[in-house]
Design a protein around this motif. Structure first.
Motif, PDB file in Angstrom:
ATOM      1  N   VAL A   1       0.848  -1.191   0.000  1.00 11.79           N
ATOM      2  CA  VAL A   1       0.000   0.000   0.000  1.00 11.79           C
ATOM      3  C   VAL A   1       0.885   1.242   0.000  1.00 11.79           C
ATOM      4  O   VAL A   1       1.756   1.401   0.868  1.00 11.79           O
ATOM      5  CB  VAL A   1      -0.937   0.029   1.229  1.00 11.79           C
ATOM      6  CG1 VAL A   1      -1.831   1.260   1.191  1.00 11.79           C
ATOM      7  CG2 VAL A   1      -1.770  -1.241   1.298  1.00 11.79           C
ATOM      8  N   ASN A   2       0.630   2.124  -0.940  1.00  9.77           N
ATOM      9  CA  ASN A   2       1.376   3.374  -1.041  1.00  9.77           C
ATOM     10  C   ASN A   2       1.108   4.258   0.174  1.00  9.77           C
ATOM     11  O   ASN A   2       0.007   4.261   0.732  1.00  9.77           O
ATOM     12  CB  ASN A   2       0.968   4.100  -2.334  1.00  9.77           C
ATOM     13  CG  ASN A   2       1.844   5.286  -2.627  1.00  9.77           C
ATOM     14  OD1 ASN A   2       1.828   6.276  -1.913  1.00  9.77           O
ATOM     15  ND2 ASN A   2       2.599   5.196  -3.711  1.00  9.77           N
ATOM     16  N   ARG A   3       2.128   5.021   0.602  1.00  8.35           N
ATOM     17  CA  ARG A   3       1.959   5.912   1.766  1.00  8.35           C
ATOM     18  C   ARG A   3       0.830   6.915   1.572  1.00  8.35           C
ATOM     19  O   ARG A   3       0.186   7.342   2.534  1.00  8.35           O
ATOM     20  CB  ARG A   3       3.255   6.677   2.013  1.00  8.35           C
ATOM     21  CG  ARG A   3       4.262   5.945   2.864  1.00  8.35           C
ATOM     22  CD  ARG A   3       5.383   6.865   3.255  1.00  8.35           C
ATOM     23  NE  ARG A   3       6.365   6.189   4.089  1.00  8.35           N
ATOM     24  CZ  ARG A   3       7.407   6.791   4.631  1.00  8.35           C
ATOM     25  NH1 ARG A   3       7.600   8.086   4.418  1.00  8.35           N
ATOM     26  NH2 ARG A   3       8.260   6.119   5.369  1.00  8.35           N
ATOM     27  N   ASN A   4       0.610   7.328   0.360  1.00  7.15           N
ATOM     28  CA  ASN A   4      -0.388   8.362   0.091  1.00  7.15           C
ATOM     29  C   ASN A   4      -1.798   7.790  -0.088  1.00  7.15           C
ATOM     30  O   ASN A   4      -2.754   8.548  -0.221  1.00  7.15           O
ATOM     31  CB  ASN A   4       0.005   9.154  -1.159  1.00  7.15           C
ATOM     32  CG  ASN A   4       1.330   9.886  -0.978  1.00  7.15           C
ATOM     33  OD1 ASN A   4       1.592  10.419   0.101  1.00  7.15           O
ATOM     34  ND2 ASN A   4       2.164   9.890  -2.018  1.00  7.15           N
ATOM     35  N   GLN A   5      -1.923   6.485  -0.106  1.00  9.10           N
ATOM     36  CA  GLN A   5      -3.244   5.877  -0.257  1.00  9.10           C
ATOM     37  C   GLN A   5      -3.950   5.769   1.087  1.00  9.10           C
ATOM     38  O   GLN A   5      -3.322   5.516   2.119  1.00  9.10           O
ATOM     39  CB  GLN A   5      -3.121   4.472  -0.867  1.00  9.10           C
ATOM     40  CG  GLN A   5      -2.778   4.449  -2.346  1.00  9.10           C
ATOM     41  CD  GLN A   5      -2.712   3.024  -2.862  1.00  9.10           C
ATOM     42  OE1 GLN A   5      -2.021   2.172  -2.314  1.00  9.10           O
ATOM     43  NE2 GLN A   5      -3.440   2.762  -3.931  1.00  9.10           N
ATOM     44  N   LYS A   6      -5.261   5.949   1.072  1.00 12.01           N
ATOM     45  CA  LYS A   6      -6.081   5.721   2.264  1.00 12.01           C
ATOM     46  C   LYS A   6      -6.410   4.228   2.315  1.00 12.01           C
ATOM     47  O   LYS A   6      -6.886   3.655   1.345  1.00 12.01           O
ATOM     48  CB  LYS A   6      -7.359   6.557   2.211  1.00 12.01           C
ATOM     49  CG  LYS A   6      -7.118   8.048   2.360  1.00 12.01           C
ATOM     50  CD  LYS A   6      -8.418   8.810   2.309  1.00 12.01           C
ATOM     51  CE  LYS A   6      -8.195  10.297   2.612  1.00 12.01           C
ATOM     52  NZ  LYS A   6      -7.323  10.940   1.604  1.00 12.01           N
ATOM     53  N   LEU A   7      -6.139   3.622   3.471  1.00 13.67           N
ATOM     54  CA  LEU A   7      -6.357   2.188   3.632  1.00 13.67           C
ATOM     55  C   LEU A   7      -7.743   1.944   4.228  1.00 13.67           C
ATOM     56  O   LEU A   7      -8.059   2.430   5.317  1.00 13.67           O
ATOM     57  CB  LEU A   7      -5.283   1.585   4.533  1.00 13.67           C
ATOM     58  CG  LEU A   7      -5.377   0.072   4.791  1.00 13.67           C
ATOM     59  CD1 LEU A   7      -5.287  -0.708   3.486  1.00 13.67           C
ATOM     60  CD2 LEU A   7      -4.292  -0.365   5.773  1.00 13.67           C
TER      61      LEU A   7
ATOM     62  N   ARG B   1     -13.368   6.722  -9.898  1.00 15.24           N
ATOM     63  CA  ARG B   1     -13.319   8.181  -9.754  1.00 15.24           C
ATOM     64  C   ARG B   1     -11.955   8.688  -9.298  1.00 15.24           C
ATOM     65  O   ARG B   1     -11.522   9.769  -9.707  1.00 15.24           O
ATOM     66  CB  ARG B   1     -14.392   8.634  -8.751  1.00 15.24           C
ATOM     67  CG  ARG B   1     -15.810   8.459  -9.287  1.00 15.24           C
ATOM     68  CD  ARG B   1     -16.826   9.022  -8.301  1.00 15.24           C
ATOM     69  NE  ARG B   1     -18.178   8.948  -8.828  1.00 15.24           N
ATOM     70  CZ  ARG B   1     -19.264   9.353  -8.173  1.00 15.24           C
ATOM     71  NH1 ARG B   1     -19.140   9.863  -6.952  1.00 15.24           N
ATOM     72  NH2 ARG B   1     -20.456   9.262  -8.724  1.00 15.24           N
ATOM     73  N   ARG B   2     -11.303   7.919  -8.427  1.00 12.14           N
ATOM     74  CA  ARG B   2      -9.996   8.339  -7.884  1.00 12.14           C
ATOM     75  C   ARG B   2      -9.096   7.109  -7.846  1.00 12.14           C
ATOM     76  O   ARG B   2      -8.851   6.517  -6.814  1.00 12.14           O
ATOM     77  CB  ARG B   2     -10.188   8.944  -6.491  1.00 12.14           C
ATOM     78  CG  ARG B   2     -11.084  10.194  -6.508  1.00 12.14           C
ATOM     79  CD  ARG B   2     -11.535  10.617  -5.127  1.00 12.14           C
ATOM     80  NE  ARG B   2     -10.436  10.978  -4.251  1.00 12.14           N
ATOM     81  CZ  ARG B   2     -10.606  11.388  -2.984  1.00 12.14           C
ATOM     82  NH1 ARG B   2     -11.827  11.466  -2.481  1.00 12.14           N
ATOM     83  NH2 ARG B   2      -9.569  11.700  -2.244  1.00 12.14           N
TER      84      ARG B   2
END
Length: 278
Positions: free
Chosen positions: A207-213, A239-240
């Motif tokens: 999971v990328n640091r900038n992604q919301k988990l 959408r995102r």
């Protein structure tokens, strides 16, 4: 004081009700030396095992689902014999079906208080998808009958416990007069903010640091409304595209939809089953 828990919602693959009763067993073992506890559940064979000051009775019962491993407790005479032998001071039923009715009857005959725990909002879960088969009018009638059933059963308990204020309001609106909301709490020995292993967890899941988990923990079944979960995440992805990652922990009949969501988005991690909450 001797407490007794009865439930059909008990599987070797864990589950919310099983977690609830085993947390109760652990609490009694640590903090309530004057309390005895018995648990009666369906199982693959009839036997009794001990867990500290708790005795767990399993009654041989037919399998309902090979996936969830739930069983139907049909031998109500065996249930009655155990209760006649143990003579608990309080019976708590976590079952809205035949075991719940039997608990009420035994409580009356043996003069034992019986309380009910409404763990799952089963009318909504099972009728949610019925509109395409029954139509709006048929679904409305079925829901009306279900509300009447819930009202008739749960008003016969001394108290009906529910795990949230929202569900307490629903049952009160349906005419259940004895509702009490209880907070189940969190095991802070397991779920705590330290040590902070977020980066390690994200890295292990890709999971990328900038992604919301986003997290879903539970059985992958229609009654859990997982179809809404899959549709919602698919909408977020379109959408995102790379802003969110979904972690699913659990297994069930809808595992194929999870695999398809994984294939289509690339932003879904799936852990089929956690055997140890720690």
């Amino acid at each position: 004081m001797k407490l007794c828990d009865l439930t059909q919602f008990y599987s070797p693959l864990s589950g919310g009700v099983k977690r609830y009763v085993h947390e109760k067993i652990a609490y009694i073992g640590k903090h309530s030396p004057a309390t005895e506890h018995i648990l009666i559940v369906p199982g693959s064979k009839t036997q009794m095992t001990c867990n500290g000051r708790s005795r767990i009775y399993s009654i041989r019962s037919p399998l309902l689902s090979r996936t969830s491993r739930y069983r139907a407790l049909l031998n109500l005479r065996a249930l009655e014999e155990i209760l006649e032998q143990e003579r608990p001071d309080i019976i708590e039923s976590s079952d809205p079906y035949q075991v719940g009715w039997k608990a009420i009857a035994i409580g009356r005959s043996q003069k034992i208080p019986v309380i009910g725990f409404y763990h799952s909002h089963f009318p909504e879960a099972y009728l949610r998808g019925s509109i395409k088969f029954l139509g709006k009018r048929g679904t409305h009638r079925a829901m009306k009958l279900t509300r009447s059933y819930v009202r008739k059963l749960y008003n016969q308990f001394q108290v009906t416990l529910v795990p949230s204020e929202l569900l307490a309001d629903v049952l009160s609106d349906w005419g259940v007069r004895n509702v009490r909301a209880v907070r189940l709490g969190v095991n802070i020995d397991i779920f705590k903010p330290t040590p902070d292993d977020r980066d390690t967890t994200r890295e292990s899941l890709g999971v990328n640091r900038n992604q919301k988990l986003l997290l879903y923990v539970g059985r992958l079944a229609r009654e859990k409304n997982t179809k809404t979960l899959f549709r919602s995440f698919d909408l977020l992805y379109r959408r995102r595209r790379n802003d969110f990652h979904l972690l699913i922990i659990g297994d069930g009949p809808q595992r194929h939809q999870v695999r398809e969501l994984q294939r289509r988005t690339g932003n879904v991690s799936w852990i089929q089953y956690c055997t140890d909450s720690a």
